[in-house]
Structures are given as C-alpha cells and as structure tokens.
Design a protein around this motif. Structure first.
Motif, PDB file in Angstrom:
ATOM      1  N   GLY A 182       0.692  -0.396   2.315  1.00  0.00           N
ATOM      2  CA  GLY A 182       1.755  -0.194   1.346  1.00  0.00           C
ATOM      3  C   GLY A 182       1.200   0.149  -0.023  1.00  0.00           C
ATOM      4  O   GLY A 182      -0.015   0.117  -0.254  1.00  0.00           O
ATOM      5  N   GLN A 183       2.084   0.482  -0.938  1.00  0.00           N
ATOM      6  CA  GLN A 183       1.687   0.856  -2.287  1.00  0.00           C
ATOM      7  C   GLN A 183       2.229  -0.140  -3.303  1.00  0.00           C
ATOM      8  O   GLN A 183       3.313  -0.699  -3.127  1.00  0.00           O
ATOM      9  CB  GLN A 183       2.179   2.268  -2.615  1.00  0.00           C
ATOM     10  N   GLU A 184       1.452  -0.360  -4.342  1.00  0.00           N
ATOM     11  CA  GLU A 184       1.844  -1.244  -5.434  1.00  0.00           C
ATOM     12  C   GLU A 184       1.823  -0.439  -6.725  1.00  0.00           C
ATOM     13  O   GLU A 184       1.007   0.464  -6.897  1.00  0.00           O
ATOM     14  CB  GLU A 184       0.874  -2.424  -5.557  1.00  0.00           C
ATOM     15  N   ALA A 185       2.733  -0.762  -7.629  1.00  0.00           N
ATOM     16  CA  ALA A 185       2.793  -0.023  -8.889  1.00  0.00           C
ATOM     17  C   ALA A 185       3.507  -0.880  -9.931  1.00  0.00           C
ATOM     18  O   ALA A 185       4.040  -1.954  -9.624  1.00  0.00           O
ATOM     19  CB  ALA A 185       3.516   1.308  -8.699  1.00  0.00           C
ATOM     20  N   VAL A 186       3.494  -0.384 -11.151  1.00  0.00           N
ATOM     21  CA  VAL A 186       4.228  -1.010 -12.242  1.00  0.00           C
ATOM     22  C   VAL A 186       5.221   0.018 -12.774  1.00  0.00           C
ATOM     23  O   VAL A 186       4.856   1.168 -13.057  1.00  0.00           O
ATOM     24  CB  VAL A 186       3.286  -1.466 -13.374  1.00  0.00           C
TER      25      VAL A 186
END
Length: 311
Positions: A182-186
């Motif tokens: 999965g991807q994580e971001a702000v």
C-alpha cells in the motif's frame, strides 16, 4: 459467519475485491462520473477502504461487504468497526465518502461527506459476498453537486451503446497486484493517508460469459482446494456478471467500485459493482461483479431515483 482468520487470508491471497486495478493506467476522473473513495477516519489518519459511486446528490452505491461491520450511531453517522485479536468488533472511526478525486492527496473540501445512513440489500448474507446480493447504498450527510454515475436499467441504458465500439472498464484506488504494498502519504491539510493506490486507476476488462465464468471459478476452487469454504458457490447470470481474462483486473481496495460500459460517443453507463474474485489478474480467473440492472427496483425504492422514461 466466517472467521476473521479466513477474511484475512482471503484479502491477502484470494483478493476479495476490496481491491487497485491490476495492469491499470492513470484515470481522468472526468471519465468516471461520481467516482468515490469510501474511507474510515481515525483521529488525524484517513484510510481508503473501498470504492463507491455517487448515483444521486445524496446517495452512493458500494459493495455490502465493505460496510457489514459498520453501525449507525446517534441516528446520524456511520461508524466503522474492526475486529480485535479475539475477533470482537471494536470502534474504529467515522465513514466518509470522497468524490471525484484523481489523486487522494489532492481533495477539495466540498467533495468529502460523512455517511449518515447505510442500506444493505436484504438478500446479502453477512460474511459471504460470493453468495451474491453484495450491494449497499450510502446516504451521505450533504449534497454532492458534481456529476453522478448513470446506472444501467435505471438512469442509463447500456444496451443502447452500439457494438462493437463499446467496452467494459473498471476503476479504483486498489492494489496494482496481489503482493503490491500500500501507499502512505500526507495530505495538503497535514493528515496521514493510507490507500493501496493514491492515484485513480482504470483498466479494460473484457466480459466473460456466465457459463465460462462459472466453469473457471469452479476449477479454481478445486485447484486451490477451497471446497470447504466455497461449497456450492456459483455465478448467477441473473444478478452477477464476470469480467477480466487474466491481465487487467480489479483487486483489493476496488470493492464497491464501478464497472462501466463506455461507448465511442455516449457517456459511460455503470453496469456492475466490484464484488469478489479469486486472485488478481490471474489467468482464467475473472472478477465477479454485481449486475446493477438486476437491482434497479430496489435502488429506486430506497433512494427515490426515478427510472428513465422511454422516449
């Protein structure tokens, strides 16, 4: 009810289509009217869970298995619950719908809505999306003023699209492969985001006729020795349809999202809702979708959406 251990195994290996589009490409949200991300919010963190589509100003459609552990609290907002280590459901956070995002990191404030009501199809069996009727309608708190999806058999007519110039496509923010991380971001507002994919993906998924699909699913169940879990599972041409021949496919994180028929000139018509599948992008393992035309009367009765009047 099936165990949560099986659910975890299914999501990790069988890839029940809470899924990103495998072998997809970046999608233009303008080509996907009403496209939405159903999310859960916990504190300053936002988690994409499933796809959905707005079908009216205050209504979205998704898969029932995406909301089967949700509860309406105070009669005014939906809260997602998740299992703890002992399988007991514990409160996680409010459910929201984000509409029209090409990139989940860049979302307009007026496109995010709390969910205040959930109507699951009465034929759905909790914990068993493969048995059919895997549909739910979300009543949002507010009004979406942008474009909405046209549903086959209700507000659209897929049969009117001229062959051979029409094709089936699926879209979502799900995994790009069974083992994809999965991807994580702000976000721009400083909130933590988690999703299989941040950018909306789309892919072409050729339709598979019901008999071929049924035979392929039965073969896969036997091959993987899943007979105990999927005893009697079949594909009903009345309320389900199959698409995908082993390249582009829906996957984990795409559940509840749209399968559309798109023509050369006509606006797209949503013909299906991502429901389940055995694997992502595997050869001779089609995705199974709920056929929305079969549920037009239920959708209309629940939402008040009037069907098209024949010319």
């Amino acid at each position: 009810m099936r165990s949560f251990t099986k659910w975890g195994f299914a999501f990790g290996t069988l890839a029940f289509a809470t899924a990103c589009v495998v072998a997809g490409r970046d999608a233009d949200p303008a080509d996907w009217p009403g496209m939405a991300s159903m999310q859960s919010v916990q504190g300053r963190s936002i988690y994409h869970e499933c796809g959905a589509t707005m079908i009216a100003e205050s209504w979205a459609i998704t898969a029932a298995h995406c909301v089967e552990t949700a509860r309406i609290e105070g009669g005014r907002r939906a809260i997602q619950y998740v299992p703890d280590e002992d399988g007991r459901l514990v409160r996680f956070g409010p459910i929201t719908v984000t509409v029209g995002a090409g990139d989940l990191r860049r979302v307009a404030k007026d496109s995010v809505f709390l969910v205040k009501g959930i109507t699951v199809h009465p034929g759905y069996t909790r914990g068993y999306p493969e048995r059919g009727h895997d549909l739910a309608l979300l009543n949002i708190d507010g009004r979406w003023k942008g474009p909405v999806a046209r549903l086959d058999g209700l507000t659209g007519d897929a049969a009117a699209m001229a062959e051979p110039w029409s094709s089936l496509l699926v879209a979502g923010y799900g995994k790009s492969g069974e083992q994809a991380a999965g991807q994580e971001a702000v976000s721009r507002s400083g909130r933590h985001l988690s999703a299989p994919m941040m950018v909306l993906q789309e892919g072409d998924v050729p339709e598979v006729d019901p008999e071929t699909c049924k035979a392929q699913i039965e073969t896969l169940i036997e091959t993987y020795d899943y007979g105990a879990e999927y005893d009697g599972v079949t594909v009903s041409p009345e309320w389900q349809m199959c698409a995908g021949t082993g390249y582009s496919d829906s996957c984990q994180g795409d559940s509840g999202g749209p399968l559309v028929q798109r023509g050369a000139e006509e606006p797209p018509v949503q013909v299906g809702v991502v429901s389940w599948g055995l694997g992502c992008g595997r050869a001779e393992s089609p995705g199974v979708y709920m056929r929305v035309a079969a549920y037009a009367d239920w959708i209309s009765a629940t939402t008040g959406i009037a069907p098209l009047t024949p010319p």
